[in-house]
Design a protein around this motif. Sequence first.
Motif, PDB file in Angstrom:
ATOM      1  N   SER A   1       0.824  -1.207   0.000  1.00  0.00           N
ATOM      2  CA  SER A   1       0.000   0.000   0.000  1.00  0.00           C
ATOM      3  C   SER A   1       0.855   1.253   0.000  1.00  0.00           C
ATOM      4  N   GLU A   2       2.021   1.203   0.699  1.00  0.00           N
ATOM      5  CA  GLU A   2       2.898   2.370   0.732  1.00  0.00           C
ATOM      6  C   GLU A   2       3.411   2.688  -0.667  1.00  0.00           C
ATOM      7  N   ARG A   3       3.828   1.651  -1.397  1.00  0.00           N
ATOM      8  CA  ARG A   3       4.311   1.872  -2.764  1.00  0.00           C
ATOM      9  C   ARG A   3       3.199   2.395  -3.663  1.00  0.00           C
ATOM     10  N   SER A   4       1.990   1.868  -3.469  1.00  0.00           N
ATOM     11  CA  SER A   4       0.858   2.322  -4.276  1.00  0.00           C
ATOM     12  C   SER A   4       0.570   3.793  -4.048  1.00  0.00           C
ATOM     13  N   MET A   5       0.605   4.234  -2.786  1.00  0.00           N
ATOM     14  CA  MET A   5       0.329   5.630  -2.465  1.00  0.00           C
ATOM     15  C   MET A   5       1.382   6.549  -3.065  1.00  0.00           C
ATOM     16  N   ARG A   6       2.649   6.157  -2.948  1.00  0.00           N
ATOM     17  CA  ARG A   6       3.710   6.997  -3.507  1.00  0.00           C
ATOM     18  C   ARG A   6       3.625   7.031  -5.032  1.00  0.00           C
ATOM     19  N   ARG A   7       3.247   5.911  -5.627  1.00  0.00           N
ATOM     20  CA  ARG A   7       3.109   5.863  -7.088  1.00  0.00           C
ATOM     21  C   ARG A   7       2.013   6.809  -7.556  1.00  0.00           C
ATOM     22  N   VAL A   8       0.912   6.866  -6.817  1.00  0.00           N
ATOM     23  CA  VAL A   8      -0.170   7.788  -7.169  1.00  0.00           C
ATOM     24  C   VAL A   8       0.341   9.220  -7.159  1.00  0.00           C
TER      25      VAL A   8
ATOM     26  N   CYS B   1      -7.123   7.484  -8.382  1.00  0.00           N
ATOM     27  CA  CYS B   1      -6.890   7.994  -7.034  1.00  0.00           C
ATOM     28  C   CYS B   1      -7.944   7.487  -6.055  1.00  0.00           C
ATOM     29  N   LEU B   2      -9.195   7.455  -6.504  1.00  0.00           N
ATOM     30  CA  LEU B   2     -10.269   7.007  -5.615  1.00  0.00           C
ATOM     31  C   LEU B   2     -10.093   5.539  -5.241  1.00  0.00           C
ATOM     32  N   ARG B   3      -9.690   4.723  -6.195  1.00  0.00           N
ATOM     33  CA  ARG B   3      -9.497   3.301  -5.905  1.00  0.00           C
ATOM     34  C   ARG B   3      -8.397   3.095  -4.873  1.00  0.00           C
ATOM     35  N   VAL B   4      -7.270   3.770  -5.047  1.00  0.00           N
ATOM     36  CA  VAL B   4      -6.175   3.613  -4.096  1.00  0.00           C
ATOM     37  C   VAL B   4      -6.537   4.240  -2.750  1.00  0.00           C
ATOM     38  N   ALA B   5      -7.279   5.367  -2.768  1.00  0.00           N
ATOM     39  CA  ALA B   5      -7.698   6.008  -1.514  1.00  0.00           C
ATOM     40  C   ALA B   5      -8.599   5.086  -0.707  1.00  0.00           C
ATOM     41  N   GLU B   6      -9.504   4.371  -1.385  1.00  0.00           N
ATOM     42  CA  GLU B   6     -10.391   3.443  -0.682  1.00  0.00           C
ATOM     43  C   GLU B   6      -9.622   2.259  -0.129  1.00  0.00           C
ATOM     44  N   GLU B   7      -8.596   1.823  -0.849  1.00  0.00           N
ATOM     45  CA  GLU B   7      -7.803   0.687  -0.384  1.00  0.00           C
ATOM     46  C   GLU B   7      -6.935   1.062   0.812  1.00  0.00           C
ATOM     47  N   THR B   8      -6.434   2.300   0.832  1.00  0.00           N
ATOM     48  CA  THR B   8      -5.491   2.717   1.868  1.00  0.00           C
ATOM     49  C   THR B   8      -6.097   3.628   2.926  1.00  0.00           C
ATOM     50  N   ARG B   9      -7.361   4.077   2.716  1.00  0.00           N
ATOM     51  CA  ARG B   9      -8.035   5.002   3.629  1.00  0.00           C
ATOM     52  C   ARG B   9      -7.184   6.268   3.825  1.00  0.00           C
TER      53      ARG B   9
ATOM     54  N   TYR C   1       0.324  21.393  -5.599  1.00  0.00           N
ATOM     55  CA  TYR C   1      -0.063  20.554  -4.469  1.00  0.00           C
ATOM     56  C   TYR C   1       0.352  19.102  -4.692  1.00  0.00           C
ATOM     57  N   SER C   2       0.574  18.708  -5.966  1.00  0.00           N
ATOM     58  CA  SER C   2       1.059  17.352  -6.222  1.00  0.00           C
ATOM     59  C   SER C   2       2.442  17.143  -5.616  1.00  0.00           C
ATOM     60  N   VAL C   3       3.258  18.197  -5.630  1.00  0.00           N
ATOM     61  CA  VAL C   3       4.569  18.119  -4.977  1.00  0.00           C
ATOM     62  C   VAL C   3       4.388  17.900  -3.480  1.00  0.00           C
ATOM     63  N   VAL C   4       3.435  18.644  -2.891  1.00  0.00           N
ATOM     64  CA  VAL C   4       3.163  18.502  -1.461  1.00  0.00           C
ATOM     65  C   VAL C   4       2.641  17.100  -1.158  1.00  0.00           C
ATOM     66  N   ILE C   5       1.743  16.606  -2.010  1.00  0.00           N
ATOM     67  CA  ILE C   5       1.206  15.256  -1.818  1.00  0.00           C
ATOM     68  C   ILE C   5       2.325  14.221  -1.854  1.00  0.00           C
ATOM     69  N   LEU C   6       3.209  14.348  -2.849  1.00  0.00           N
ATOM     70  CA  LEU C   6       4.292  13.382  -2.990  1.00  0.00           C
ATOM     71  C   LEU C   6       5.179  13.377  -1.750  1.00  0.00           C
ATOM     72  N   ALA C   7       5.518  14.584  -1.266  1.00  0.00           N
ATOM     73  CA  ALA C   7       6.338  14.671  -0.054  1.00  0.00           C
ATOM     74  C   ALA C   7       5.566  14.179   1.164  1.00  0.00           C
TER      75      ALA C   7
ATOM     76  N   LEU D   1       6.232  10.933   3.831  1.00  0.00           N
ATOM     77  CA  LEU D   1       6.310  11.004   5.293  1.00  0.00           C
ATOM     78  C   LEU D   1       5.299  10.085   5.959  1.00  0.00           C
ATOM     79  N   THR D   2       4.062  10.107   5.460  1.00  0.00           N
ATOM     80  CA  THR D   2       3.008   9.349   6.132  1.00  0.00           C
ATOM     81  C   THR D   2       3.172   7.843   5.980  1.00  0.00           C
ATOM     82  N   THR D   3       3.930   7.400   4.986  1.00  0.00           N
ATOM     83  CA  THR D   3       4.115   5.962   4.796  1.00  0.00           C
ATOM     84  C   THR D   3       5.379   5.449   5.465  1.00  0.00           C
TER      85      THR D   3
END
Length: 303
Positions: A2-9, A134-142, A49-55, A59-61
């Motif tokens: 899930s961590e890799r999936s979130m960073r990939r998004v 994004c929605l699919r990965v968000a639902e998988e990772t909350r 904001y994509s830069v902020v999301i990536l950073a 951190l969150t993972t």
Amino acid sequence: MSERSMRRVGAVVLAVNVFLVVAKGAVWWTTGSLAVGSEAVNSLADAGYSVVILAGLYLTTQPPDFSHPHGHERIEPFVSLFIALGVFAAGGAVLWQATTSVLSGEVGAGTVSPAAVGVLVGTAAVKFGLYRYCLRVAEETRSPALTATALDNRNDILTASAALVGVLGTGVGLPVLDPIAAAVVSVGILYTGYEIVQDNVDYLVGSAPPEDLRAEIIRRALDHPDVEGAHDAIAHYVGPEIDVSLHIEVEGDRTLFEAHDIETDIVESIRELDEVDDVFVHVDPKELGEWKDDETVEGFAET
């Protein structure tokens, strides 16, 4: 995984938004369309904001450590609110540009630009793909941050459509539709910011989770055959996750080992809920009479 999936998004969203900034900026430069220009500003904010999301997702993972024994997921609502600030700024800028254009009368007739139509139709298609991804990965990772990203991409579909109306209106002799469409785009941008704030404030102020989830927590406690009742049940958000505490009533002649096993069973049952992080259960001998009327527990137990 899930961590890799979130960073990939985060990486995919950044790359796509940078591409759209370049494409829309080039079309804006050649056509002068305010609607396309507003979309370029929107994509520029998205790229920022994509830069902020990536950073933030990096951190969150990160795994739990001594300073953050529960992990770093609780940073995500702050990342989401930072996204909302950027979205509000972009929406305000576009609305200001559209308003001043109409008031000054600086709108002129033109022709339909195939490039403008193409970039806007392409934007809507790409954003729909990003929204679903994004929605699919968000639902998988909350993930609140990915949910905010999905919402922004969903609204980008609508704003690109509004911008397309403006471009087509200019070509058919209704140039005022161009700044009007830009204003509609700005409203969509601002509403996205509102949705992001609304979704994440609850995480930050420790609000209670939805009623159906609270009902399920209580049902899982009362389903244990040795539990006679429950009271003082509290569930609240700590970041995007939920902490639960409650008292249960059992027969007072239970041994300490038996009481421990009952508590462990209930804790493990409630922790099976994906949204729940920590569970604290206090065992009361029912003969002490500490049980109290709890309308919340009684109401949920009957559902």
